[in-house]
Scaffold this active site. Sequence first.
Site, PDB file in Angstrom:
ATOM      1  N   ARG A  57       0.829  -1.215   0.000  1.00 21.19           N
ATOM      2  CA  ARG A  57       0.000   0.000   0.000  1.00 21.19           C
ATOM      3  C   ARG A  57       0.857   1.257   0.000  1.00 21.19           C
ATOM      4  O   ARG A  57       0.410   2.311  -0.454  1.00 21.19           O
ATOM      5  CB  ARG A  57      -0.991  -0.026   1.176  1.00 21.19           C
ATOM      6  CG  ARG A  57      -2.257  -0.810   0.840  1.00 21.19           C
ATOM      7  CD  ARG A  57      -3.024  -1.186   2.060  1.00 21.19           C
ATOM      8  NE  ARG A  57      -2.386  -2.300   2.736  1.00 21.19           N
ATOM      9  CZ  ARG A  57      -2.622  -2.657   3.988  1.00 21.19           C
ATOM     10  NH1 ARG A  57      -3.478  -1.983   4.712  1.00 21.19           N
ATOM     11  NH2 ARG A  57      -1.992  -3.689   4.514  1.00 21.19           N
ATOM     12  N   GLU A  94       2.444  -5.755  13.324  1.00 16.65           N
ATOM     13  CA  GLU A  94       1.400  -5.853  14.349  1.00 16.65           C
ATOM     14  C   GLU A  94       0.866  -7.290  14.334  1.00 16.65           C
ATOM     15  O   GLU A  94       0.474  -7.827  15.347  1.00 16.65           O
ATOM     16  CB  GLU A  94       0.278  -4.853  14.042  1.00 16.65           C
ATOM     17  CG  GLU A  94      -0.754  -4.716  15.144  1.00 16.65           C
ATOM     18  CD  GLU A  94      -1.891  -3.787  14.763  1.00 16.65           C
ATOM     19  OE1 GLU A  94      -1.860  -3.226  13.655  1.00 16.65           O
ATOM     20  OE2 GLU A  94      -2.811  -3.640  15.582  1.00 16.65           O
TER      21      GLU A  94
HETATM   22  P1  AMP Z   1       3.876  -1.946  11.845  1.00 17.58           P
HETATM   23  O1  AMP Z   1       5.151  -2.526  11.365  1.00 17.58           O
HETATM   24  O2  AMP Z   1       3.346  -2.669  13.060  1.00 17.58           O
HETATM   25  O3  AMP Z   1       3.951  -0.454  12.065  1.00 17.58           O
HETATM   26  O4  AMP Z   1       2.781  -2.242  10.744  1.00 17.58           O
HETATM   27  C1  AMP Z   1       2.689  -1.440   9.655  1.00 17.58           C
HETATM   28  C2  AMP Z   1       2.290  -2.206   8.420  1.00 17.58           C
HETATM   29  O5  AMP Z   1       1.274  -3.177   8.667  1.00 17.58           O
HETATM   30  C3  AMP Z   1       1.748  -1.233   7.421  1.00 17.58           C
HETATM   31  O6  AMP Z   1       2.412  -1.457   6.193  1.00 17.58           O
HETATM   32  C4  AMP Z   1       0.276  -1.536   7.334  1.00 17.58           C
HETATM   33  O7  AMP Z   1      -0.070  -1.707   5.990  1.00 17.58           O
HETATM   34  C5  AMP Z   1       0.037  -2.805   8.092  1.00 17.58           C
HETATM   35  N1  AMP Z   1      -0.911  -2.653   9.207  1.00 17.58           N
HETATM   36  C6  AMP Z   1      -0.618  -2.817  10.525  1.00 17.58           C
HETATM   37  N2  AMP Z   1      -1.686  -2.645  11.290  1.00 17.58           N
HETATM   38  C7  AMP Z   1      -2.710  -2.342  10.467  1.00 17.58           C
HETATM   39  C8  AMP Z   1      -4.098  -2.046  10.673  1.00 17.58           C
HETATM   40  N3  AMP Z   1      -4.648  -2.014  11.884  1.00 17.58           N
HETATM   41  N4  AMP Z   1      -4.829  -1.747   9.571  1.00 17.58           N
HETATM   42  C9  AMP Z   1      -4.284  -1.766   8.345  1.00 17.58           C
HETATM   43  N5  AMP Z   1      -2.995  -2.065   8.080  1.00 17.58           N
HETATM   44  C10 AMP Z   1      -2.214  -2.346   9.127  1.00 17.58           C
END
Ligand code: AMP
Length: 166
Positions: A57, A94
Amino acid sequence: MHPFEQHIRNVPDFPKAAIMFKDITPLLQEKFEEVVAAMGEGINWNEIDAVVGVESRGFILGAAMAIHFKKGFIAVRKKGKLPPPTIAESYALEYGTDTLEMIVNDKPARVVVVDDVLATGGTLKAVMNLCAKNKYDVKALSLLINLTFLNKFKEEGLPVHSVLNY
Ligand code: AMP
């Protein structure tokens, strides 16, 4: 309420239990140009050479920003997609773990790192490590959505631009 929020779908338990997934596809369908402009606000584009976009994305938003602000585009991809020579960084999502890669490049560049959602910050931290290895000077981070309750990213000392904050 920010006018973009009505176009974001909150999907509970996707892709795993207890995750509230932010589906931005309706927002992109309705307000793509406004989203791209908003994500670039507050960034000094005179000091930027390229936008770094994170698969997948971050490609949609980052490539659109690169064109809108007349900058280059640098891709960060999931493991195994880019041809050698590459550098790699593993990171925690996450929901799960993954490895990101970038093509090796010693030409210095001043960049803005773009992704859709900042959750734990693991992805952005990995991208920043990749940028450091490539001698890219990260000037700013731009997210559409910052799930601030999940991260402490403001402590990194870099300007974090996010349009929607939860
Ligand atoms: P992080 O590494 O935990 O900051 O996760 C970020 C990545 O995971 C991003 O590229 C998002 O596309 C995806 N992501 C994590 N949590 C969500 C969420 N609640 N909704 C949509 N995409 C998420």
